[in-house]
Motif scaffolding. Sequence first.
Motif, PDB file in Angstrom:
ATOM      1  N   ARG A   1     -59.321  68.102 -77.307  1.00  0.00           N
ATOM      2  CA  ARG A   1     -58.298  67.163 -76.813  1.00  0.00           C
ATOM      3  C   ARG A   1     -58.145  65.921 -77.696  1.00  0.00           C
ATOM      4  NH1 ARG A   1     -62.612  66.783 -73.241  1.00  0.00           N
ATOM      5  NH2 ARG A   1     -61.652  68.293 -71.844  1.00  0.00           N
ATOM      6  N   ASN A   2     -59.229  65.456 -78.290  1.00  0.00           N
ATOM      7  CA  ASN A   2     -59.157  64.214 -79.067  1.00  0.00           C
ATOM      8  C   ASN A   2     -58.535  64.403 -80.446  1.00  0.00           C
ATOM      9  OD1 ASN A   2     -60.383  62.749 -77.002  1.00  0.00           O
ATOM     10  ND2 ASN A   2     -62.435  63.191 -77.769  1.00  0.00           N
ATOM     11  N   TYR A   3     -58.244  65.655 -80.795  1.00  0.00           N
ATOM     12  CA  TYR A   3     -57.715  65.925 -82.135  1.00  0.00           C
ATOM     13  C   TYR A   3     -56.221  66.247 -82.119  1.00  0.00           C
ATOM     14  CZ  TYR A   3     -62.651  66.069 -83.206  1.00  0.00           C
ATOM     15  OH  TYR A   3     -63.973  65.728 -83.345  1.00  0.00           O
TER      16      TYR A   3
ATOM     17  N   SER B   1     -54.991  70.149 -74.941  1.00  0.00           N
ATOM     18  CA  SER B   1     -55.173  68.837 -74.309  1.00  0.00           C
ATOM     19  C   SER B   1     -56.262  68.807 -73.248  1.00  0.00           C
ATOM     20  CB  SER B   1     -53.853  68.369 -73.679  1.00  0.00           C
ATOM     21  OG  SER B   1     -53.454  69.244 -72.636  1.00  0.00           O
TER      22      SER B   1
END
Length: 660
Positions: free
Chosen positions: A622-624, A617
């Motif tokens: 983090r976006n996945y 995170s």
Amino acid sequence: MNEVQNTINKISLKRKQLSIIQINMGNLCNHACSHCHIEASPEGENIMDYDTSVKVIEKLKKMNIENIEITGGTPEMNPNFRMFLEELGNLKKLTVRSSLTILNSSKYSHFKELYKKYNVKIIASLPSILEDITDTQRGKNYYKTSINVLKDLNEIGYGTTLPLDIVYNPAGDYLPPEQVKLQNEFRNFLGENFGVSFNKLSAIVNVPIKRFRDYLVKNNRYENYIDLLFSNHNKATWQNVMCRSLLTVGHDGRIYDCDFNYALRIPVKGFEDVYFWDIDPDNFESEIIVGEHCLACTVNRGSSCHGELKSFDTEEVVKGYYGSTLSSSNDLKTTACCDLDDIPEYVKDISPLIADEIQMKFYGCGSPIPLHLEGCSVVDLGCGTGRDSYIISKLAGEHGRVLGIDMTNEQIDVARKYVNTQMKAFGYENKNVKFVHDYIENALEYVYSGSADVVISNCVINLTEDKGRVLDDIYRMLKNGGEFYFSDVYADRRLPDDIRKNDLLYAECLGGALYINDFMRLARKAGFNDPRVMNFREIEITNKKVKDLVGNARFYSVTYRLFKIDGLEDACEDYGHVAIYKGELKYSENKFILDEEHVFEKNKPERVCGNTALMLSKSRFRNYFTIIGDFDEHFGAFEDCGGKIQGKENVDNTDKGCCC
């Protein structure tokens, strides 16, 4: 003293390719320190004038050399100093040696913002963490004023995103302590007591010339000090003293081997009547003039204006082996551990685009190239011929940045040779890769603290002598959320001296291999609290000579990923987190491998420890991921999570690939 002179007379130093031009603007200074080797003071009369400044600046603009260091008393007091910043600030990498206290003056405080504007590196002296000792050497209130200025510099980014180094030199006729220990002492004391941070501390030895020599002679201690230097003289340091790749330009525009020879007004041999603007820097060769004062640069681990040198016996072995002895990776005595099947598909796809010579002369023990590098700033430590750097260059895209650093001339020459070719092969209009010839221990000279997204290294850390320092520096250069992703060689035990100091074994990456548990300790000490193993495998040694030399010791190629993330603990703790991989990550659409124990299928919830939750995170991944949970309630240890390679059963498990 005859023995000293006989030793000096036997030294023959030739200048190698210039990499730093040092500009000494004279001896005008806001202090008159007791040890000053150029006798600087508020009454200093040797000042670089306007005409000389203009000629020096115009010459520097035309030179390929990027690193320009400005010193000499207090440079800010020279009326032409600002011109150097404004004319060269956007063209060169500028370093200024400042007294700190000058930046507290209303007349000169504006230089702080100018330094920030041009990303100028600041090197400032602080003789001690104690106020009394500092003020005795530098003058009343020097310490308090310096601390206040350091705080001001920290506020505008120095010591974190902008480079700020501190110089320590003894307050008398004794040698400085070990630089690494001293640096930790300064860092801890200044941080805890004043909230002050800096990048690096350089410990230098007082040179017995000018004002310091007068002090020694007056107190009948000169010969004793020379004896002290001579008794700690390390002949191995001569071949890598700073003057071999540096040229000093005096306030008068004449050239000198170093700042100390400038202080003594000893010009470069054969160039006594030549000015800086008349030389050809690309074909500049000369014999360096040495004297007994040079002993100060060659004691113990060596000393220079940039601090300790290194133990160059091992480094010369490595440079010779990889620069001259080996002609290709097939000449290595140990069996390469990275089979074609072990290399990730996203690396295999790019490999055909890499020039044959780059690949043939590249030496590594793994494939330390992680996923998701688009637009990232990446540093490749010990880049060799640049194979990994160029693969990352393609993965990072035209808007990414890649810096490769290597100490071996022959290797870095190959890397530089193909820059234009590789950019064309990748379809890039603008270059996104750069190669620097230097030691990886000096990486912070080229990488601002907190600026790198990823640092990689391929079988090189084992070749460095001070591995703890290297890990410390890597931690500092990474952004929060960044990672050190690297392959290296480790041993199943602490190696005896006959293995560690064997030239062949050291060059073959075995002699310098760390005991695995010692590596874990150094990593955690540097701040990498939860090292994660990607893959590991035992190295097969087929050469009988090498096998006989290493005896019962066993060696492993391991690929680690180490995250720099605030809040990581030194053990896996259970806070009830759940992680869900969303997919969509290029080259890993249906499955994401964090490490060998954490494989996430798309859309499948997985219980994870707190550290894993942070890695997913707070990093570039983090976006996945969707992370469910917080740190409000602790449920005890998270069993069977991470660090398995430390156990004997896992060290014996050698059927796994070494590359991820």
